[in-house]
Design an enzyme around this catalytic site. Structure first.
Site, PDB file in Angstrom:
ATOM      1  N   CYS A 113       0.805  -1.223   0.000  1.00 60.80           N
ATOM      2  CA  CYS A 113       0.000   0.000   0.000  1.00 60.80           C
ATOM      3  C   CYS A 113       0.839   1.274   0.000  1.00 60.80           C
ATOM      4  CB  CYS A 113      -0.952   0.005   1.202  1.00 60.80           C
ATOM      5  SG  CYS A 113      -2.077  -1.408   1.246  1.00 60.80           S
ATOM      6  N   HIS A 253      -3.065   7.144   3.303  1.00 63.83           N
ATOM      7  CA  HIS A 253      -3.566   5.879   2.775  1.00 63.83           C
ATOM      8  C   HIS A 253      -4.910   5.581   3.434  1.00 63.83           C
ATOM      9  CE1 HIS A 253      -4.106   1.779   1.741  1.00 63.83           C
ATOM     10  NE2 HIS A 253      -3.607   1.255   2.849  1.00 63.83           N
ATOM     11  N   ASN A 283     -10.363   0.082   1.322  1.00 65.10           N
ATOM     12  CA  ASN A 283      -8.913   0.109   1.158  1.00 65.10           C
ATOM     13  C   ASN A 283      -8.567  -0.392  -0.240  1.00 65.10           C
ATOM     14  OD1 ASN A 283      -6.158  -0.265   1.192  1.00 65.10           O
ATOM     15  ND2 ASN A 283      -6.108  -1.383   3.127  1.00 65.10           N
TER      16      ASN A 283
END
Length: 367
Positions: A113, A253, A283
């Site tokens: 990520c 994020h 996500n």
């Protein structure tokens, strides 16, 4: 030394939407439980004909259109993804072919990520070195295909999507100001996808053991993330020679609202200084930061002159942050239509395949 400016941006989210109520019919959960623990209400899930490359191409064409840049002007394509279509060829090469970016080098970058920040920094350094002028940086994911839909700890989190930025060289001040990248492989076992690599090639045994599903130690990842999000943000601000009060926006994020809230407390900043859209996307791993950025730009939140920080963390363990001064597209003459290059790209691809076939026949004859 030229500066690297973000001059184009685009995103793509698959049409199928999976809400928390939909999930409650698959696994034991409910909307309130998911919202309280994650802040997520829904996520987009790729259809059977949607892949990291197709989502990336859609986002990239939008980004090129904003930058008013032809695909043939690209020197480099970096595709950050945790769910590549193949181990090889690189998803970036599939994107290069579909865009018709005839002179661009292309490669994938895997830092989970954190990958989009890593990729932006790699593109920036290539521009600052003078070796390239135009780069396309992509974050694209279809991680839903690696989810165990019976595992409540992971299936509520993940969504699919893609985001893309165009980076261009310019002597004007601004653009990317600084970046930091970190890793700690001692925590590699906290968030894993073991199956399919050379240690655990796909087999009946790996499928039976569920090694092709994402596995996560949620509590440990949460503790790690809440620690590094604030520290990386402060570190990259210091590297840029700025102060926290100079930063208009923090773009984190989009993993979990509680992690973002903890970062805000650590930095002593109000939540209204953070760009947050995980409620609607979940996500999306490497795509989460560019998707959040694109929505904020389209809403008019991010304005020319704003200084901002992008910060993320992921499996590896990896984490990083990037500080930038927003400037927008570089003024240019004329108007290009990057989407029109797709038809030429398909034709070029067919021609190239035919040439290789003919060359193969001639080479065998020579032998």
């Amino acid at each position: 030394m030229p500066n690297a400016h973000i001059t184009g941006w685009g995103m793509s989210a698959p049409e199928p939407v999976l809400t928390n109520d939909d999930l409650s019919k698959i696994v034991e959960t409910n909307d309130q439980w998911i919202r309280e623990r994650t802040g997520i209400h829904q996520r987009h899930i790729a259809g059977e004909n949607q892949f990291p490359s197709t989502l990336a191409v859609e986002a990239s064409i939008k980004a090129l259109k904003v930058a008013n840049l032809r695909p043939t002007d690209l020197d480099l394509i970096i595709c950050s993804t945790s769910s590549p279509e193949y181990i090889f060829p690189a998803t970036a090469c599939l994107v290069q072919d579909q865009l018709g970016a005839t002179k661009a080098g292309a490669f994938d970058l895997l830092a989970a990520c954190s990958g989009f920040i890593y990729a932006l920094n790699m593109g920036t350094q290539a521009i600052r070195s003078g070796s390239i002028k135009n780069a396309l940086i992509i974050g694209t994911e279809t991680l839903s295909r690696f989810i165990n839909w019976k595992d409540r700890s992971t299936c509520i989190l993940v969504g699919d999507g893609a985001g893309a930025f165009v980076l261009q060289a310019s002597d004007e001040p601004g653009g990317v100001l600084s970046a930091v990248m970190h890793s700690d492989g001692s925590g590699g076992d906290l968030l894993t996808l073991e199956g399919g690599g050379s240690r655990y090639p796909a087999s009946e045994a790996t499928i039976h053991d569920g090694k092709h599903f994402i596995r996560m130690d949620g509590n440990e990842v949460f503790r790690f993330a809440t620690r590094v999000m604030a520290s990386a943000t402060q570190e990259v601000i210091d590297c840029a020679g700025l102060k926290l009060e100079d930063i208009r926006w923090v773009v984190p994020h989009q993993a979990n609202i509680r992690i973002i809230q903890a970062a805000a407390r650590g930095l002593k900043l109000p939540m209204d200084r953070f760009i947050v859209n995980l409620e609607n996307y979940g996500n999306t791993s490497t795509a989460s930061i560019p998707i959040a950025m694109v929505e904020a730009i389209e809403k008019g939140q991010i304005q020319a002159g704003d200084k901002l920080v992008m910060v993320g963390f992921g499996a590896g363990l990896t984490w990083g942050a990037l500080a930038a001064q927003w400037t927008g597209p570089i003024p240019s003459k004329g108007h290009v239509h990057p989407e029109q290059y797709r038809a030429f790209a398909r034709l070029r691809s067919l021609v190239r395949r035919a040439i290789r076939f003919i060359e193969g026949l001639l080479y065998r004859r020579e032998l």
